[in-house]
Write a protein that holds these residues in place. Structure first.
Motif, PDB file in Angstrom:
ATOM      1  N   GLY A   1       0.799  -1.218   0.000  1.00 34.68           N
ATOM      2  CA  GLY A   1       0.000   0.000   0.000  1.00 34.68           C
ATOM      3  C   GLY A   1       0.828   1.262   0.000  1.00 34.68           C
ATOM      4  O   GLY A   1       2.015   1.264   0.300  1.00 34.68           O
ATOM      5  N   ASP A   2       0.181   2.361  -0.327  1.00 35.18           N
ATOM      6  CA  ASP A   2       0.825   3.671  -0.446  1.00 35.18           C
ATOM      7  C   ASP A   2       0.529   4.474   0.816  1.00 35.18           C
ATOM      8  O   ASP A   2      -0.311   5.372   0.836  1.00 35.18           O
ATOM      9  CB  ASP A   2       0.283   4.378  -1.685  1.00 35.18           C
ATOM     10  N   TYR A   3       1.219   4.134   1.902  1.00 36.80           N
ATOM     11  CA  TYR A   3       0.992   4.775   3.191  1.00 36.80           C
ATOM     12  C   TYR A   3       2.224   5.561   3.626  1.00 36.80           C
ATOM     13  O   TYR A   3       3.357   5.169   3.353  1.00 36.80           O
ATOM     14  CB  TYR A   3       0.703   3.727   4.275  1.00 36.80           C
ATOM     15  N   SER A   4       2.003   6.633   4.348  1.00 40.04           N
ATOM     16  CA  SER A   4       3.114   7.286   5.030  1.00 40.04           C
ATOM     17  C   SER A   4       3.468   6.480   6.273  1.00 40.04           C
ATOM     18  O   SER A   4       2.700   5.611   6.712  1.00 40.04           O
ATOM     19  CB  SER A   4       2.720   8.708   5.434  1.00 40.04           C
ATOM     20  N   ASP A   5       4.615   6.767   6.872  1.00 38.84           N
ATOM     21  CA  ASP A   5       5.002   6.061   8.092  1.00 38.84           C
ATOM     22  C   ASP A   5       3.991   6.289   9.205  1.00 38.84           C
ATOM     23  O   ASP A   5       3.669   5.371   9.975  1.00 38.84           O
ATOM     24  CB  ASP A   5       6.394   6.523   8.548  1.00 38.84           C
ATOM     25  N   GLU A   6       3.465   7.513   9.298  1.00 36.20           N
ATOM     26  CA  GLU A   6       2.470   7.799  10.333  1.00 36.20           C
ATOM     27  C   GLU A   6       1.194   7.008  10.091  1.00 36.20           C
ATOM     28  O   GLU A   6       0.579   6.491  11.032  1.00 36.20           O
ATOM     29  CB  GLU A   6       2.170   9.297  10.362  1.00 36.20           C
ATOM     30  N   GLU A   7       0.781   6.899   8.813  1.00 41.82           N
ATOM     31  CA  GLU A   7      -0.422   6.125   8.506  1.00 41.82           C
ATOM     32  C   GLU A   7      -0.222   4.654   8.827  1.00 41.82           C
ATOM     33  O   GLU A   7      -1.137   3.990   9.332  1.00 41.82           O
ATOM     34  CB  GLU A   7      -0.790   6.310   7.035  1.00 41.82           C
ATOM     35  N   ARG A   8       0.959   4.127   8.518  1.00 38.42           N
ATOM     36  CA  ARG A   8       1.202   2.719   8.826  1.00 38.42           C
ATOM     37  C   ARG A   8       1.089   2.462  10.328  1.00 38.42           C
ATOM     38  O   ARG A   8       0.420   1.518  10.773  1.00 38.42           O
ATOM     39  CB  ARG A   8       2.583   2.297   8.327  1.00 38.42           C
ATOM     40  N   ALA A   9       1.752   3.302  11.130  1.00 37.76           N
ATOM     41  CA  ALA A   9       1.674   3.129  12.585  1.00 37.76           C
ATOM     42  C   ALA A   9       0.236   3.265  13.080  1.00 37.76           C
ATOM     43  O   ALA A   9      -0.208   2.519  13.968  1.00 37.76           O
ATOM     44  CB  ALA A   9       2.570   4.156  13.270  1.00 37.76           C
ATOM     45  N   HIS A  10      -0.483   4.185  12.493  1.00 40.36           N
ATOM     46  CA  HIS A  10      -1.873   4.463  12.834  1.00 40.36           C
ATOM     47  C   HIS A  10      -2.765   3.276  12.501  1.00 40.36           C
ATOM     48  O   HIS A  10      -3.495   2.755  13.341  1.00 40.36           O
ATOM     49  CB  HIS A  10      -2.262   5.706  12.023  1.00 40.36           C
ATOM     50  N   TYR A  11      -2.703   2.791  11.261  1.00 41.34           N
ATOM     51  CA  TYR A  11      -3.630   1.778  10.792  1.00 41.34           C
ATOM     52  C   TYR A  11      -3.364   0.407  11.393  1.00 41.34           C
ATOM     53  O   TYR A  11      -4.298  -0.372  11.606  1.00 41.34           O
ATOM     54  CB  TYR A  11      -3.586   1.685   9.264  1.00 41.34           C
ATOM     55  N   VAL A  12      -2.118   0.070  11.659  1.00 40.09           N
ATOM     56  CA  VAL A  12      -1.843  -1.206  12.310  1.00 40.09           C
ATOM     57  C   VAL A  12      -2.569  -1.278  13.642  1.00 40.09           C
ATOM     58  O   VAL A  12      -3.154  -2.301  14.012  1.00 40.09           O
ATOM     59  CB  VAL A  12      -0.327  -1.391  12.503  1.00 40.09           C
ATOM     60  N   GLN A  13      -2.571  -0.167  14.376  1.00 40.62           N
ATOM     61  CA  GLN A  13      -3.219  -0.171  15.683  1.00 40.62           C
ATOM     62  C   GLN A  13      -4.740  -0.106  15.585  1.00 40.62           C
ATOM     63  O   GLN A  13      -5.439  -0.650  16.446  1.00 40.62           O
ATOM     64  CB  GLN A  13      -2.658   0.981  16.518  1.00 40.62           C
ATOM     65  N   VAL A  14      -5.263   0.534  14.546  1.00 45.54           N
ATOM     66  CA  VAL A  14      -6.717   0.578  14.437  1.00 45.54           C
ATOM     67  C   VAL A  14      -7.278  -0.805  14.151  1.00 45.54           C
ATOM     68  O   VAL A  14      -8.328  -1.188  14.673  1.00 45.54           O
ATOM     69  CB  VAL A  14      -7.181   1.550  13.334  1.00 45.54           C
ATOM     70  N   VAL A  15      -6.589  -1.584  13.326  1.00 44.27           N
ATOM     71  CA  VAL A  15      -7.060  -2.935  13.048  1.00 44.27           C
ATOM     72  C   VAL A  15      -7.144  -3.729  14.344  1.00 44.27           C
ATOM     73  O   VAL A  15      -8.124  -4.431  14.598  1.00 44.27           O
ATOM     74  CB  VAL A  15      -6.137  -3.620  12.022  1.00 44.27           C
TER      75      VAL A  15
ATOM     76  N   TYR B   1      -2.851  15.067   4.207  1.00 43.87           N
ATOM     77  CA  TYR B   1      -3.940  15.581   3.376  1.00 43.87           C
ATOM     78  C   TYR B   1      -3.395  16.341   2.175  1.00 43.87           C
ATOM     79  O   TYR B   1      -3.901  16.215   1.053  1.00 43.87           O
ATOM     80  CB  TYR B   1      -4.852  16.492   4.196  1.00 43.87           C
ATOM     81  N   LEU B   2      -2.373  17.148   2.400  1.00 50.03           N
ATOM     82  CA  LEU B   2      -1.761  17.883   1.293  1.00 50.03           C
ATOM     83  C   LEU B   2      -1.176  16.925   0.256  1.00 50.03           C
ATOM     84  O   LEU B   2      -1.325  17.135  -0.957  1.00 50.03           O
ATOM     85  CB  LEU B   2      -0.676  18.809   1.821  1.00 50.03           C
ATOM     86  N   GLU B   3      -0.538  15.870   0.734  1.00 56.73           N
ATOM     87  CA  GLU B   3       0.063  14.920  -0.199  1.00 56.73           C
ATOM     88  C   GLU B   3      -0.999  14.114  -0.937  1.00 56.73           C
ATOM     89  O   GLU B   3      -0.852  13.836  -2.133  1.00 56.73           O
ATOM     90  CB  GLU B   3       1.014  13.993   0.562  1.00 56.73           C
ATOM     91  N   HIS B   4      -2.061  13.739  -0.247  1.00 52.79           N
ATOM     92  CA  HIS B   4      -3.154  13.036  -0.921  1.00 52.79           C
ATOM     93  C   HIS B   4      -3.757  13.918  -2.018  1.00 52.79           C
ATOM     94  O   HIS B   4      -4.061  13.450  -3.118  1.00 52.79           O
ATOM     95  CB  HIS B   4      -4.245  12.668   0.075  1.00 52.79           C
ATOM     96  N   ALA B   5      -3.968  15.200  -1.699  1.00 57.19           N
ATOM     97  CA  ALA B   5      -4.533  16.122  -2.683  1.00 57.19           C
ATOM     98  C   ALA B   5      -3.615  16.266  -3.891  1.00 57.19           C
ATOM     99  O   ALA B   5      -4.074  16.263  -5.043  1.00 57.19           O
ATOM    100  CB  ALA B   5      -4.788  17.484  -2.039  1.00 57.19           C
ATOM    101  N   ALA B   6      -2.318  16.394  -3.646  1.00 53.84           N
ATOM    102  CA  ALA B   6      -1.365  16.522  -4.752  1.00 53.84           C
ATOM    103  C   ALA B   6      -1.401  15.295  -5.640  1.00 53.84           C
ATOM    104  O   ALA B   6      -1.342  15.391  -6.874  1.00 53.84           O
ATOM    105  CB  ALA B   6       0.041  16.750  -4.206  1.00 53.84           C
TER     106      ALA B   6
ATOM    107  N   ALA C   1      -7.182   8.870  -0.534  1.00 50.37           N
ATOM    108  CA  ALA C   1      -6.175   8.442   0.432  1.00 50.37           C
ATOM    109  C   ALA C   1      -6.144   6.928   0.502  1.00 50.37           C
ATOM    110  O   ALA C   1      -7.155   6.268   0.276  1.00 50.37           O
ATOM    111  CB  ALA C   1      -6.528   9.016   1.809  1.00 50.37           C
ATOM    112  N   PRO C   2      -4.980   6.340   0.798  1.00 52.96           N
ATOM    113  CA  PRO C   2      -4.922   4.885   0.921  1.00 52.96           C
ATOM    114  C   PRO C   2      -5.843   4.411   2.025  1.00 52.96           C
ATOM    115  O   PRO C   2      -5.836   4.947   3.129  1.00 52.96           O
ATOM    116  CB  PRO C   2      -3.457   4.613   1.253  1.00 52.96           C
ATOM    117  N   ALA C   3      -6.657   3.423   1.721  1.00 52.95           N
ATOM    118  CA  ALA C   3      -7.655   2.952   2.673  1.00 52.95           C
ATOM    119  C   ALA C   3      -7.187   1.677   3.353  1.00 52.95           C
ATOM    120  O   ALA C   3      -6.262   1.015   2.907  1.00 52.95           O
ATOM    121  CB  ALA C   3      -8.976   2.688   1.953  1.00 52.95           C
ATOM    122  N   LEU C   4      -7.863   1.340   4.442  1.00 52.25           N
ATOM    123  CA  LEU C   4      -7.592   0.070   5.083  1.00 52.25           C
ATOM    124  C   LEU C   4      -8.022  -1.062   4.170  1.00 52.25           C
ATOM    125  O   LEU C   4      -8.927  -0.900   3.351  1.00 52.25           O
ATOM    126  CB  LEU C   4      -8.362  -0.021   6.407  1.00 52.25           C
ATOM    127  N   PRO C   5      -7.409  -2.260   4.310  1.00 50.57           N
ATOM    128  CA  PRO C   5      -7.818  -3.393   3.487  1.00 50.57           C
ATOM    129  C   PRO C   5      -9.287  -3.712   3.659  1.00 50.57           C
ATOM    130  O   PRO C   5      -9.895  -3.398   4.675  1.00 50.57           O
ATOM    131  CB  PRO C   5      -6.936  -4.538   4.003  1.00 50.57           C
TER     132      PRO C   5
END
Length: 324
Positions: free
Chosen positions: A149-163, A283-288, A302-306
């Motif tokens: 997936g196309d995640y930033s490091d912050e998103e990866r840390a975030h999404y692993v814990q949300v699952v 958000y800025l990077e997703h928009a770009a 934005a890259p979504a969860l599986p």
């Protein structure tokens, strides 16, 4: 540029499990308790994050879009919305790019009967199978987020814990309850029809601003359904706290903490200052990325969860599906 690693199969579950789908698309993370106010809570970057959370709590999607990006990007994404190339800002929220198909399925006259029947065949009484599916999704989702997936490091840390957090929630949530399932279908179908947006063509015709205005009450209905399943997102947003970790010129890092599904969410987000205002860097990077896609490209965001696993197999008439 398109995102080849994104999974698109989650739309198959939209018609039979909207409450679970919405929950599994949400982001959250963390464990540690924190004080009532975080250091740097009064800083501008920390306030910018709280402002966005308050817009979501109030179901004011227009205000969220207005404050999530600079005016130039906002205007260009409104054009992309009308052209069917974007469904931002829904792609930054639990309402992802599949909102069009979901609205279409729910808005069909008499959809409640068909969706209730599908729920009874696939989900009613299947709590054990749904919990097994959630555990499988947690294992798969964690591995996918860490390696694909196309995640930033912050998103990866975030999404692993949300699952992990939502997997734990699913072990006690009454996902197979026939009464709750039918009530959720009725509520969401009524809310979908009230939008007057029965699918992607209607969303494009209404435009971004008008669509977001109409979708506010639908977002509220989705959150009410989740609260009935024990996931109170409004309370999570009301209890959200932020604090400044660091600020260096036009860049800052903010700590975000709030409760979700029995877990204490604790993460950090990066912000960038543009023309005197602070915006989430992701958000800025997703928009770009969205605005760099060629005309005619399908809507992405934005890259979504599986996505969700396949529903459990239907039971025979005298099996568990016959009960509640």
């Amino acid at each position: 540029m398109s995102r080849p690693h994104r999974l698109h199969h989650r739309h198959a579950a939209m018609s039979w499990a909207p409450p679970l789908l919405l929950a599994l698309l949400l982001g959250a993370c963390g464990r540690e308790p924190v004080p009532d106010e975080l250091p740097g809570a009064a800083s501008e970057p920390a306030g910018a994050v709280r402002l966005l959370a308050e817009h979501v709590r109030r179901n004011d999607l227009q205000a969220f879009a207005r404050d999530a990006l600079p005016a130039e990007e906002h205007a260009r994404l409104a054009e992309a919305w009308a052209e069917g190339r974007s469904r931002w800002p829904l792609t930054e929220l639990p309402l992802d790019e599949q909102v069009g198909p979901m609205l279409a399925a729910l808005s069909v006259p008499g959809s409640e009967q068909e969706l209730r029947q599908a729920f009874d065949r696939q989900l009613a009484g299947q709590d054990a199978a749904l919990r097994d599916a959630a555990r499988s999704l947690a294992l798969f989702g964690t591995q996918y987020i860490r390696t694909q997936g196309d995640y930033s490091d912050e998103e990866r840390a975030h999404y692993v814990q949300v699952v992990a957090a939502l997997s734990a929630w699913s072990t006690t949530a009454p996902l197979g309850s026939r009464d709750r399932g039918h009530a959720a279908i009725d509520r969401l179908a009524a809310a979908a029809r009230a939008t007057g947006l029965p699918g992607d063509e209607a969303l494009a015709a209404a435009g971004m601003e008008e669509s977001l205005r109409r979708l506010g009450p639908f977002a509220a209905a989705l959150k009410e359904v989740l609260a009935d399943y024990g996931l109170d997102l409004d309370q999570s947003l009301a209890d959200l706290r932020t604090g400044l970790v660091e600020e260096d010129g036009d860049h800052a890092k903010v700590r975000v903490h709030y409760p979700l599904a029995g877990a204490e969410i604790d993460t950090t987000v990066s912000l960038t200052r543009r023309n005197g205002r602070w915006y989430l860097t992701d958000y800025l990077e997703h928009a770009a990325s969205l605005l760099a896609e060629p005309a005619g490209a399908p809507a992405t965001g934005a890259p979504a969860l599986p996505g969700l696993p396949a529903p459990p197999p239907a039971q025979p008439p005298d099996g568990p599906a016959a009960g509640r």
